[in-house]
Design a protein around this motif. Structure first.
Motif, PDB file in Angstrom:
ATOM      1  N   LYS A   1      14.447 -59.076  97.079  1.00 17.75           N
ATOM      2  CA  LYS A   1      12.987 -58.811  97.803  1.00 17.75           C
ATOM      3  C   LYS A   1      13.089 -57.331  98.033  1.00 17.75           C
ATOM      4  O   LYS A   1      11.861 -56.813  97.906  1.00 17.75           O
ATOM      5  N   CYS A   2      14.127 -56.686  98.454  1.00 18.77           N
ATOM      6  CA  CYS A   2      14.207 -55.282  98.613  1.00 18.77           C
ATOM      7  C   CYS A   2      13.957 -54.718  97.427  1.00 18.77           C
ATOM      8  O   CYS A   2      13.056 -53.429  97.385  1.00 18.77           O
ATOM      9  N   ASP A   3      14.466 -55.077  96.454  1.00 22.80           N
ATOM     10  CA  ASP A   3      14.635 -54.458  95.213  1.00 22.80           C
ATOM     11  C   ASP A   3      13.234 -54.461  94.552  1.00 22.80           C
ATOM     12  O   ASP A   3      12.673 -53.392  94.113  1.00 22.80           O
ATOM     13  N   LEU A   4      12.566 -55.514  94.888  1.00 24.49           N
ATOM     14  CA  LEU A   4      11.250 -55.712  94.168  1.00 24.49           C
ATOM     15  C   LEU A   4      10.118 -55.044  95.235  1.00 24.49           C
ATOM     16  O   LEU A   4       8.883 -55.286  94.903  1.00 24.49           O
ATOM     17  N   GLN A   5      10.470 -54.655  96.256  1.00 23.10           N
ATOM     18  CA  GLN A   5       9.886 -54.165  97.470  1.00 23.10           C
ATOM     19  C   GLN A   5       8.582 -55.227  97.922  1.00 23.10           C
ATOM     20  O   GLN A   5       7.528 -54.976  98.380  1.00 23.10           O
ATOM     21  N   LEU A   6       9.107 -56.494  98.165  1.00 26.29           N
ATOM     22  CA  LEU A   6       8.364 -57.563  98.657  1.00 26.29           C
ATOM     23  C   LEU A   6       8.516 -57.678 100.191  1.00 26.29           C
ATOM     24  O   LEU A   6       9.772 -57.793 100.700  1.00 26.29           O
ATOM     25  N   LEU A   7       7.598 -57.721 100.847  1.00 27.91           N
ATOM     26  CA  LEU A   7       7.748 -57.826 102.534  1.00 27.91           C
ATOM     27  C   LEU A   7       7.348 -59.236 103.074  1.00 27.91           C
ATOM     28  O   LEU A   7       7.833 -59.530 104.175  1.00 27.91           O
ATOM     29  N   THR A   8       6.857 -60.252 102.207  1.00 25.01           N
ATOM     30  CA  THR A   8       6.650 -61.309 102.816  1.00 25.01           C
ATOM     31  C   THR A   8       7.502 -62.414 102.109  1.00 25.01           C
ATOM     32  O   THR A   8       8.073 -62.066 101.240  1.00 25.01           O
ATOM     33  N   SER A   9       7.205 -63.746 102.444  1.00 24.87           N
ATOM     34  CA  SER A   9       8.147 -64.750 101.982  1.00 24.87           C
ATOM     35  C   SER A   9       7.089 -65.500 101.030  1.00 24.87           C
ATOM     36  O   SER A   9       7.643 -66.504 100.625  1.00 24.87           O
ATOM     37  N   ALA A  10       6.109 -65.174 100.583  1.00 27.98           N
ATOM     38  CA  ALA A  10       5.113 -65.719  99.802  1.00 27.98           C
ATOM     39  C   ALA A  10       5.614 -66.114  98.361  1.00 27.98           C
ATOM     40  O   ALA A  10       5.330 -67.136  97.804  1.00 27.98           O
ATOM     41  N   ASN A  11       6.786 -65.350  97.678  1.00 28.28           N
ATOM     42  CA  ASN A  11       7.368 -65.445  96.474  1.00 28.28           C
ATOM     43  C   ASN A  11       8.670 -66.216  96.382  1.00 28.28           C
ATOM     44  O   ASN A  11       9.522 -66.096  95.783  1.00 28.28           O
ATOM     45  N   ASP A  12       9.185 -66.642  97.587  1.00 33.26           N
ATOM     46  CA  ASP A  12      10.538 -67.113  97.981  1.00 33.26           C
ATOM     47  C   ASP A  12      11.137 -68.071  96.807  1.00 33.26           C
ATOM     48  O   ASP A  12      12.033 -68.063  96.416  1.00 33.26           O
ATOM     49  N   VAL A  13      10.181 -69.066  96.775  1.00 29.80           N
ATOM     50  CA  VAL A  13      10.496 -70.380  96.074  1.00 29.80           C
ATOM     51  C   VAL A  13      10.699 -69.895  94.552  1.00 29.80           C
ATOM     52  O   VAL A  13      11.680 -70.222  93.930  1.00 29.80           O
ATOM     53  N   LEU A  14      10.011 -68.796  93.964  1.00 29.34           N
ATOM     54  CA  LEU A  14       9.985 -68.499  92.850  1.00 29.34           C
ATOM     55  C   LEU A  14      11.269 -67.583  92.514  1.00 29.34           C
ATOM     56  O   LEU A  14      11.803 -67.669  91.688  1.00 29.34           O
ATOM     57  N   LEU A  15      11.477 -66.652  93.595  1.00 26.42           N
ATOM     58  CA  LEU A  15      12.592 -65.734  93.513  1.00 26.42           C
ATOM     59  C   LEU A  15      13.957 -66.700  93.661  1.00 26.42           C
ATOM     60  O   LEU A  15      14.758 -66.189  92.920  1.00 26.42           O
TER      61      LEU A  15
END
Length: 92
Positions: A11-25
């Motif tokens: 998530k840090c690498d992708l600069q994502l701040l929320t957990s909205a994409n956690d399942v996909l990630l």
């Protein structure tokens, strides 16, 4: 590195701040592990090189969905080759 730690670094690498994409990630991390294994690399638990290769591969999979450029980044290919050569040479 635990699965949750890998997710956080991804998530840090992708600069994502929320957990909205956690399942996909999480699925992309699993897919990355399997793709790396098919290249003949044995993923060693708690080895920083292997862990970061999985994270980088998952980030590549995430980014290529939204891009016309689907070629694997050169740094990732080098990273995977280096791990494979070390393993085949007996260094790991």
């Amino acid at each position: 590195m635990t699965a949750e730690e890998k997710l956080e670094v991804l998530k840090c690498d992708l600069q994502l701040l929320t957990s909205a994409n956690d399942v996909l990630l999480k699925k992309l991390l699993s897919q990355a592990e399997e793709a790396i294994k098919t290249e003949g690399i044995t993923l060693i638990k708690n080895d920083i090189s292997c862990d970061m290769a999985v994270i980088s591969y998952a980030a590549y999979l995430f980014r290529k969905r939204a891009s016309a450029e689907t070629t694997m980044p050169r740094f990732l290919r080098y990273q995977l080759n280096n791990i494979l050569f070390k393993q085949k040479g007996g260094a790991l």
